[in-house]
Design a protein around this motif. Sequence first.
Motif, PDB file in Angstrom:
ATOM      1  N   TYR A  74       0.820  -1.202   0.000  1.00  0.00           N
ATOM      2  CA  TYR A  74       0.000   0.000   0.000  1.00  0.00           C
ATOM      3  C   TYR A  74       0.856   1.254   0.000  1.00  0.00           C
ATOM      4  N   LYS A  75       0.380   2.245  -0.745  1.00  0.00           N
ATOM      5  CA  LYS A  75       1.041   3.553  -0.724  1.00  0.00           C
ATOM      6  C   LYS A  75       0.538   4.296   0.508  1.00  0.00           C
ATOM      7  N   ALA A  76       1.451   4.623   1.389  1.00  0.00           N
ATOM      8  CA  ALA A  76       1.087   5.280   2.641  1.00  0.00           C
ATOM      9  C   ALA A  76       0.709   6.735   2.384  1.00  0.00           C
ATOM     10  N   PRO A  77      -0.372   7.208   3.001  1.00  0.00           N
ATOM     11  CA  PRO A  77      -0.718   8.629   2.882  1.00  0.00           C
ATOM     12  C   PRO A  77       0.386   9.510   3.500  1.00  0.00           C
ATOM     13  N   ILE A  78       0.502  10.717   3.011  1.00  0.00           N
ATOM     14  CA  ILE A  78       1.524  11.651   3.480  1.00  0.00           C
ATOM     15  C   ILE A  78       1.411  11.884   4.984  1.00  0.00           C
ATOM     16  N   GLN A  79       0.182  11.974   5.509  1.00  0.00           N
ATOM     17  CA  GLN A  79      -0.001  12.203   6.938  1.00  0.00           C
ATOM     18  C   GLN A  79       0.577  11.056   7.759  1.00  0.00           C
ATOM     19  N   ALA A 133       7.442  -0.066  -6.351  1.00  0.00           N
ATOM     20  CA  ALA A 133       8.054  -0.169  -7.679  1.00  0.00           C
ATOM     21  C   ALA A 133       8.567  -1.582  -7.946  1.00  0.00           C
ATOM     22  N   LYS A 134       8.905  -2.297  -6.906  1.00  0.00           N
ATOM     23  CA  LYS A 134       9.361  -3.677  -7.074  1.00  0.00           C
ATOM     24  C   LYS A 134       8.274  -4.536  -7.720  1.00  0.00           C
ATOM     25  N   TRP A 135       7.012  -4.232  -7.405  1.00  0.00           N
ATOM     26  CA  TRP A 135       5.924  -4.985  -8.027  1.00  0.00           C
ATOM     27  C   TRP A 135       5.875  -4.740  -9.527  1.00  0.00           C
ATOM     28  N   VAL A 150      -3.365 -13.158 -12.639  1.00  0.00           N
ATOM     29  CA  VAL A 150      -4.606 -12.659 -12.050  1.00  0.00           C
ATOM     30  C   VAL A 150      -4.722 -11.150 -12.275  1.00  0.00           C
ATOM     31  N   VAL A 151      -3.645 -10.410 -12.000  1.00  0.00           N
ATOM     32  CA  VAL A 151      -3.659  -8.958 -12.215  1.00  0.00           C
ATOM     33  C   VAL A 151      -3.908  -8.657 -13.687  1.00  0.00           C
ATOM     34  N   TRP A 152      -3.283  -9.388 -14.575  1.00  0.00           N
ATOM     35  CA  TRP A 152      -3.455  -9.190 -16.014  1.00  0.00           C
ATOM     36  C   TRP A 152      -4.904  -9.449 -16.415  1.00  0.00           C
ATOM     37  N   ALA A 153      -5.496 -10.511 -15.886  1.00  0.00           N
ATOM     38  CA  ALA A 153      -6.877 -10.839 -16.230  1.00  0.00           C
ATOM     39  C   ALA A 153      -7.852  -9.766 -15.736  1.00  0.00           C
ATOM     40  N   ILE A 154      -7.572  -9.185 -14.588  1.00  0.00           N
ATOM     41  CA  ILE A 154      -8.469  -8.166 -14.032  1.00  0.00           C
ATOM     42  C   ILE A 154      -8.281  -6.829 -14.735  1.00  0.00           C
ATOM     43  N   PRO A 173      -4.919  -2.927  -4.178  1.00  0.00           N
ATOM     44  CA  PRO A 173      -3.543  -2.430  -4.082  1.00  0.00           C
ATOM     45  C   PRO A 173      -2.913  -2.120  -5.437  1.00  0.00           C
ATOM     46  N   TRP A 174      -3.369  -2.755  -6.502  1.00  0.00           N
ATOM     47  CA  TRP A 174      -2.732  -2.533  -7.806  1.00  0.00           C
ATOM     48  C   TRP A 174      -2.846  -1.079  -8.239  1.00  0.00           C
ATOM     49  N   LYS A 175      -3.930  -0.403  -7.902  1.00  0.00           N
ATOM     50  CA  LYS A 175      -4.067   1.020  -8.224  1.00  0.00           C
ATOM     51  C   LYS A 175      -3.001   1.839  -7.501  1.00  0.00           C
TER      52      LYS A 175
END
Length: 184
Positions: A74-79, A133-135, A150-154, A173-175
């Motif tokens: 997950y991308k952590a919010p700035i706060q 970025a590793k993903w 799975v990610v490709w299919a979705i 999480p992919w977004k």
Amino acid sequence: MANYLSYKQGTFPFKNLGLLVGANMNRVRDWNSVIEIFKNCLSLWKAKMLSYGGRITLITSVVNSLPTYYFSLYKAPIQVLDSLDKIRRVFFWGGSEEKAKMNWVTWDKTIAPIEYGVLGFGSLRDANLAMLAKWWWRFETEKEVLWRRVVWAIHHNPRAWSDISVKIYVPGPWKNIISTRQAL
């Protein structure tokens, strides 16, 4: 299906390995468990009992690895990043949230790499972006693994120009992983 298999039906969100599954990790309040872990690990009495060298060791070896599991998905919010940095900063300088101690070095220099002659605590924001970025890299190099298929299919759209596509209306999480493109 749960009744058929004689399992108890659960609800979302739930915790699995300390990670909230089904929670919206774009909200700051869903990161409270990570912030509490930080606060518990870096309590004020520990700061008063340890030397600067002990605090450096605790921060670099233990605390910097605590949010790794969350940061890798997950991308952590700035706060949240600001809150975690504040906890690290207050602990290192030996102050408290109510009474700050004098900071002898700016925090930007404290988190810079050791090669620059500073403490090398590391940036939590950079660590979060690197893990996401590793993903991307794994998506491009591991063509036959199940998670990639799975990610490709979705998310695959044959009309899209992007090498790694994302459907905006599909949550998950992919977004967050794809949204790091602008930061990098």
